[in-house]
Design a protein around this motif. Structure first.
Motif, mmCIF file in Angstrom:
data_model
loop_
_atom_site.group_PDB
_atom_site.id
_atom_site.type_symbol
_atom_site.label_atom_id
_atom_site.label_comp_id
_atom_site.label_asym_id
_atom_site.label_seq_id
_atom_site.Cartn_x
_atom_site.Cartn_y
_atom_site.Cartn_z
ATOM 1 N N GLU A 384 0.821 -1.466 -0.698
ATOM 2 C CA GLU A 384 -0.089 0.251 0.360
ATOM 3 C C GLU A 384 0.878 1.591 -0.362
ATOM 4 O OE1 GLU A 384 -3.023 -0.130 0.064
ATOM 5 O OE2 GLU A 384 -3.939 -1.480 0.339
ATOM 6 N N SER A 385 0.558 2.599 -0.827
ATOM 7 C CA SER A 385 1.073 3.458 -0.714
ATOM 8 C C SER A 385 0.108 4.575 -0.004
ATOM 9 C CB SER A 385 2.070 3.494 -2.150
ATOM 10 O OG SER A 385 2.952 2.649 -2.945
ATOM 11 N N PHE A 386 1.258 5.596 0.596
ATOM 12 C CA PHE A 386 0.062 6.628 0.671
ATOM 13 C C PHE A 386 2.041 8.036 -0.143
ATOM 14 C CE2 PHE A 386 -0.331 2.979 3.299
ATOM 15 C CZ PHE A 386 -1.968 3.244 3.276
ATOM 16 N N THR A 387 0.906 9.413 -0.168
ATOM 17 C CA THR A 387 1.432 10.164 -0.689
ATOM 18 C C THR A 387 0.823 11.351 1.046
ATOM 19 O OG1 THR A 387 1.297 10.197 -2.834
ATOM 20 C CG2 THR A 387 1.645 12.117 -1.570
ATOM 21 N N ILE A 388 1.813 11.821 1.930
ATOM 22 C CA ILE A 388 1.830 12.781 3.033
ATOM 23 C C ILE A 388 2.292 14.328 2.788
ATOM 24 C CG2 ILE A 388 0.836 10.562 4.616
ATOM 25 C CD1 ILE A 388 3.833 11.808 6.173
ATOM 26 N N HIS A 389 1.893 14.883 3.651
ATOM 27 C CA HIS A 389 2.076 15.952 4.143
ATOM 28 C C HIS A 389 2.305 15.941 5.176
ATOM 29 C CE1 HIS A 389 0.500 17.125 -0.023
ATOM 30 N NE2 HIS A 389 1.682 17.538 0.005
ATOM 31 N N LEU A 390 4.075 17.060 5.416
ATOM 32 C CA LEU A 390 4.111 17.618 7.117
ATOM 33 C C LEU A 390 4.971 18.098 6.745
ATOM 34 C CD1 LEU A 390 6.262 13.399 8.238
ATOM 35 C CD2 LEU A 390 3.716 14.571 9.014
ATOM 36 N N GLY A 391 4.724 18.667 8.508
ATOM 37 C CA GLY A 391 5.170 20.330 8.129
ATOM 38 C C GLY A 391 3.561 21.442 9.312
ATOM 39 N N ALA A 392 4.760 22.309 10.380
ATOM 40 C CA ALA A 392 3.251 22.791 10.422
ATOM 41 C C ALA A 392 3.387 24.027 9.481
ATOM 42 C CB ALA A 392 4.095 24.287 12.169
ATOM 43 N N GLN A 393 4.086 25.265 8.962
ATOM 44 C CA GLN A 393 4.031 26.120 8.085
ATOM 45 C C GLN A 393 4.270 25.614 6.780
ATOM 46 O OE1 GLN A 393 5.413 29.553 9.591
ATOM 47 N NE2 GLN A 393 3.889 30.038 11.095
ATOM 48 N N LEU A 394 5.420 25.647 6.319
ATOM 49 C CA LEU A 394 6.092 25.049 5.108
ATOM 50 C C LEU A 394 5.869 23.163 5.410
ATOM 51 C CD1 LEU A 394 7.381 25.484 2.158
ATOM 52 C CD2 LEU A 394 9.305 25.117 3.887
ATOM 53 N N LYS A 395 4.880 23.040 4.123
ATOM 54 C CA LYS A 395 4.613 21.586 4.332
ATOM 55 C C LYS A 395 5.477 21.135 3.370
ATOM 56 C CE LYS A 395 -0.229 22.496 5.982
ATOM 57 N NZ LYS A 395 0.040 21.750 6.806
ATOM 58 N N THR A 396 6.169 19.785 4.065
ATOM 59 C CA THR A 396 7.424 18.560 2.992
ATOM 60 C C THR A 396 6.290 17.164 2.937
ATOM 61 O OG1 THR A 396 8.472 19.896 3.934
ATOM 62 C CG2 THR A 396 9.153 17.804 2.473
ATOM 63 N N ILE A 578 14.283 4.627 3.086
ATOM 64 C CA ILE A 578 14.924 4.185 3.857
ATOM 65 C C ILE A 578 13.479 3.202 4.097
ATOM 66 C CG2 ILE A 578 13.711 5.606 5.428
ATOM 67 C CD1 ILE A 578 17.497 3.545 6.394
ATOM 68 N N SER A 579 13.847 2.439 4.345
ATOM 69 C CA SER A 579 13.007 0.814 4.584
ATOM 70 C C SER A 579 13.588 0.354 6.301
ATOM 71 C CB SER A 579 13.559 -0.376 4.305
ATOM 72 O OG SER A 579 13.225 -0.086 2.154
ATOM 73 N N ILE A 580 12.067 0.056 7.356
ATOM 74 C CA ILE A 580 12.407 0.024 8.832
ATOM 75 C C ILE A 580 11.154 -1.135 9.128
ATOM 76 C CG2 ILE A 580 11.708 1.255 11.082
ATOM 77 C CD1 ILE A 580 11.930 4.010 9.746
ATOM 78 N N GLN A 627 9.331 3.028 3.770
ATOM 79 C CA GLN A 627 8.650 2.064 3.555
ATOM 80 C C GLN A 627 8.351 1.324 5.095
ATOM 81 O OE1 GLN A 627 9.924 1.026 -0.795
ATOM 82 N NE2 GLN A 627 11.440 0.539 0.660
ATOM 83 N N PHE A 628 7.356 1.044 5.600
ATOM 84 C CA PHE A 628 7.123 0.123 6.563
ATOM 85 C C PHE A 628 7.410 -1.144 6.023
ATOM 86 C CE2 PHE A 628 6.242 4.520 7.569
ATOM 87 C CZ PHE A 628 6.630 4.724 8.529
ATOM 88 N N LEU A 629 7.877 -2.274 6.744
ATOM 89 C CA LEU A 629 7.880 -3.749 6.650
ATOM 90 C C LEU A 629 7.042 -4.691 7.774
ATOM 91 C CD1 LEU A 629 9.778 -3.100 3.917
ATOM 92 C CD2 LEU A 629 10.965 -4.903 3.554
ATOM 93 N N VAL A 630 6.375 -5.812 7.449
ATOM 94 C CA VAL A 630 6.065 -6.568 8.000
ATOM 95 C C VAL A 630 6.336 -8.098 8.049
ATOM 96 C CG1 VAL A 630 4.196 -4.931 8.627
ATOM 97 C CG2 VAL A 630 3.874 -6.483 6.885
ATOM 98 N N PRO A 631 6.205 -8.334 8.908
ATOM 99 C CA PRO A 631 7.271 -9.925 8.179
ATOM 100 C C PRO A 631 5.940 -10.549 7.480
ATOM 101 C CG PRO A 631 7.045 -9.995 11.134
ATOM 102 C CD PRO A 631 6.347 -8.594 9.642
ATOM 103 N N GLN A 632 6.308 -11.295 6.450
ATOM 104 C CA GLN A 632 5.650 -12.037 5.868
ATOM 105 C C GLN A 632 4.693 -13.450 5.700
ATOM 106 O OE1 GLN A 632 8.638 -13.820 3.360
ATOM 107 N NE2 GLN A 632 8.577 -12.737 1.226
ATOM 108 N N THR A 633 4.790 -13.896 6.866
ATOM 109 C CA THR A 633 4.374 -14.992 7.921
ATOM 110 C C THR A 633 3.001 -13.558 8.458
ATOM 111 O OG1 THR A 633 5.280 -14.171 10.056
ATOM 112 C CG2 THR A 633 5.500 -16.523 8.592
ATOM 113 N N ILE A 634 2.853 -12.522 8.199
ATOM 114 C CA ILE A 634 1.534 -11.547 8.685
ATOM 115 C C ILE A 634 0.048 -11.930 8.139
ATOM 116 C CG2 ILE A 634 1.392 -9.399 7.667
ATOM 117 C CD1 ILE A 634 1.626 -7.982 10.698
ATOM 118 N N SER A 635 -1.156 -11.861 8.512
ATOM 119 C CA SER A 635 -2.028 -12.158 7.919
ATOM 120 C C SER A 635 -2.792 -10.933 6.484
ATOM 121 C CB SER A 635 -3.003 -13.018 8.912
ATOM 122 O OG SER A 635 -3.625 -12.175 10.127
#
Length: 662
Positions: A384-396, A578-580, A627-635
């Motif tokens: 699943e892919s998402f596009t987000i904006h972070l920041g108070a005034q100048l958003k990235t 970065i993959s976490i 990138q957030f990775l979860v184990p392959q054995t998860i349902s």
């Protein structure tokens, strides 16, 4: 010189008497000095028609004596408790300022607590300052030690305060003191220079050695005389490779690397087959011996056979290890020489042999690769892919991906040379020397090695292909071990020096450090660089313990703080992807229930969001991919629950649907 007791009426603010050297000298003053509750003031001169002028406010004009430069801050033990003294004509006595002297004693105690440091060679000179107060001419004499280490402004302020000098002499005293210190310092420099020149003229100093020393000093400190930096072989090769990978020769480079990969993989396969046959044969021999145990054979025979089997396995593994090491070294040398030669030949447009080689080489390599390749089994990938904006005034804007995959899938090469695999490898190669690197977080134990767990699997993947740009994984780990030992030694010495080992909160930590200096602590990580992996350039090896499997992990846990430090390194070293591991584990276990997974994912999501908002102050707001990775054995059900949680924590960009009026 004889001294006499003062009248009782004058002992209120007067201490013991002692002789003093030249001080404030009031010429021709033989009369008694009056003392009172208001302090000490100079007696009026017979020729004066009125008393000398005083400062505005309550500041009094007082005669002071010859006082050592550092007396108020560091009196000698014998003089501690002895006030400054004053001499007016023949009468010699001391003035005791209660509040000021209490401060002096306190400062003296604090200074004596500091360790004594070696003092440089000093010379003492008297600074004499003359000024007039009305019709009275006064002289201030202060011994100064040269070279003067104290700030002139501070010394001037101390003289004004400690001797209660009138305010109208403040500016003149400062100018006079600065001029005196500057002139005497220049005289000292000139005197030292004359001595040095005389030593050279007399032959006491070797002029050639002196010239070499001066030349070395200029080269090391002055850019104009410094030698131009010579580029190393690694830098030259990096520039050449970067040019070629962005040229039409990139396809041939990738095919050549893949061909080397296949040859190494074949060697590894042969090694695995031989080791498997050896273990099977040794297992059959051990079974026969165990059947005869107690009949014709004893325990000693079994132990002897086991030792022989172990030695045989070690010999075979060492043989293949040396062969692989030799093969990779030959491949690396051949590849680098070939890349340099290709770059030189491409500069000559009339070189037809190189152009023919570029056209013919890929097809030949493809045929050899496809004939020898094996296709890995691929599991269904959830993403699943998402596009987000972070920041108070100048958003990235940032990109987030949630994947169900094995962490090592981003490292493994596919032996089949399909177009999709080739494009992944091309992207990794083109960004190798760029500002958009890719990183990966591996969760490891506290030992810096590659003998067990995911560390062994990762090292195996790294050894399947020759690294043409960086040292091998084992060499990098050896370098990390040396750095850790050096850092531990420095930290231990600093801890002992500051006596921090007495703090209860650090006792367990210090015991672990002293037990094994080569181990790292939870939350610490080390970095390895790679050019031979499929989709990553940098691997962060984050140390975690069994506490990550518990439910009580908080935002202050060492593993979470380690992630923060990793993201900070990514900001400062141009790692944009970065993959976490989302759950801070690589494999699922029984205690990891659905509530456990949801709580852990929520914690990591929120912490990473906070760390990413900090990135704006670290790097100025650069768009990144996490990138957030979860184990392959998860349902699949659990995966989609995590997917629904992510937009609730991060601010996901809303889509805009455009419709036509017609």
């Amino acid at each position: 010189m004889r001294h006499r007791e003062l009248p009782a009426a004058g002992r209120g603010r007067v201490g013991l008497r002692r002789p003093c050297p030249a001080a404030f000298e009031l010429p021709s003053l033989e009369q008694q000095v009056p003392f009172g509750a208001e302090g000490l003031s100079p007696a009026p001169s017979p020729s004066a028609s009125r008393p000398p002028p005083r400062c505005s406010g309550e500041q009094k004009e007082r005669a002071r004596v010859r006082v050592s430069q550092d007396f108020p801050l560091n009196p000698t033990p014998g003089e501690a408790g002895t006030p400054p003294h004053i001499c007016i004509g023949c009468l010699q006595m001391f003035v005791f300022e209660t509040d000021l002297f209490r401060l002096c004693l306190t400062r003296n105690k604090l200074k004596r607590m500091k360790p004594n440091k070696g003092k440089a060679l000093t010379r003492e000179r008297d600074y004499v300052y003359k000024f007039s107060a009305g019709n009275e001419n006064m002289v201030l004499t202060v011994p100064l030690k040269f070279p003067v280490q104290e700030n002139i402004s501070h010394l001037h302020g101390r003289l004004m305060v400690l001797h209660n000098l009138p305010c109208f002499v403040e500016n003149d005293l400062k100018q006079s003191l600065s001029k005196f210190v500057e002139e005497e310092t220049i005289k000292d420099y000139d005197r030292e220079a004359e001595v040095a020149l005389e030593a050279v003229k007399s032959g006491k100093v070797d002029i050639n050695q002196l010239a070499d020393t001066w030349a070395k000093a200029y080269k090391e400190t002055t850019l104009e005389h410094a030698k131009p930096e010579e580029t190393s072989w690694d830098e030259d090769f990096a520039d050449v490779y970067h040019d070629l990978i962005h040229s039409p020769a990139s396809e041939m480079l990738l095919n050549l690397e893949h061909n080397y990969f296949v040859s190494i993989s074949e060697l590894i396969s042969e090694r695995d087959v031989e080791l498997k046959k050896l273990r099977e044969r040794q297992g059959a021999e051990m079974d026969k011996v165990m059947q005869e145990l107690g009949k014709s054979l004893t325990d000693q025979d079994v132990n002897s056979l086991a030792a022989q089997h172990f030695e045989s396995q070690q010999d075979l593994e060492n043989k293949w290890t040396n062969e692989l090491k030799q093969t990779t070294a030959i491949q690396k040398q051949e590849y680098q020489e070939w890349v340099i030669k290709l770059h030189q030949d491409l500069k000559n447009p009339n070189n037809s042999s190189v152009s023919d080689e570029i056209k013919v080489q890929p097809s030949q390599l493809r045929e050899s690769v496809e004939g020898n390749g094996r296709i890995y089994e691929e599991q269904r990938l959830l993403e699943e892919s998402f596009t987000i904006h972070l920041g108070a005034q100048l958003k990235t804007m940032h990109n987030l991906r949630l994947l169900r995959a094995d962490m090592l899938d981003f490292c493994k090469h596919k032996r089949n040379h399909r177009s999709g695999v080739k494009l992944h490898r091309l992207q990794t190669a083109m960004s190798l020397y760029s500002t958009s690197l890719c990183g990966l977080v591996l969760l490891v134990d506290n030992r810096i090695s590659s003998y067990s767990g995911i560390k062994r699997d990762f090292a195996t993947v790294c050894q399947e292909c020759t690294d043409f740009h960086f040292p091998g994984i084992q060499e990098q780990l050896e370098i990390v071990q040396k750095v850790v030992l050096k850092a531990r030694a420095q930290r231990s010495s600093k801890t002992k020096r500051h006596h921090e080992n007495k703090i209860n909160g650090n006792e367990d930590k210090l015991k672990n450090i002293e037990r094994n200096q080569s181990n790292i602590l939870p939350g610490e990580f080390y970095i390895t660089r790679h050019s031979n992996l499929s989709e990553i350039h940098v691997a962060f090896h984050l140390c975690v313990d069994d506490n990550v499997r518990s439910v009580n992990v908080t935002a202050r846990d060492p593993a979470i703080m380690g992630l923060r430090n990793i993201l900070k390194v990514c900001c400062t070293h141009d790692i944009t992807t970065i993959s976490i591991p989302l759950l801070l584990v690589h494999e699922m276990s029984e205690e990891m229930t659905i509530p456990w997974c949801l709580k852990r994912a929520e914690l990591v999501f929120k912490c990473v969001k906070g760390f990413m908002m900090e990135m704006a102050s670290w790097d100025g707001g650069i768009s990144r991919t996490v990138q957030f990775l979860v184990p392959q054995t998860i349902s699949e059900e659990m995966f989609y629950q995590l997917s629904n949680m992510l937009p609730q924590i991060f601010r996901v960009s809303s889509t805009l649907t455009l419709t036509s009026k017609h």
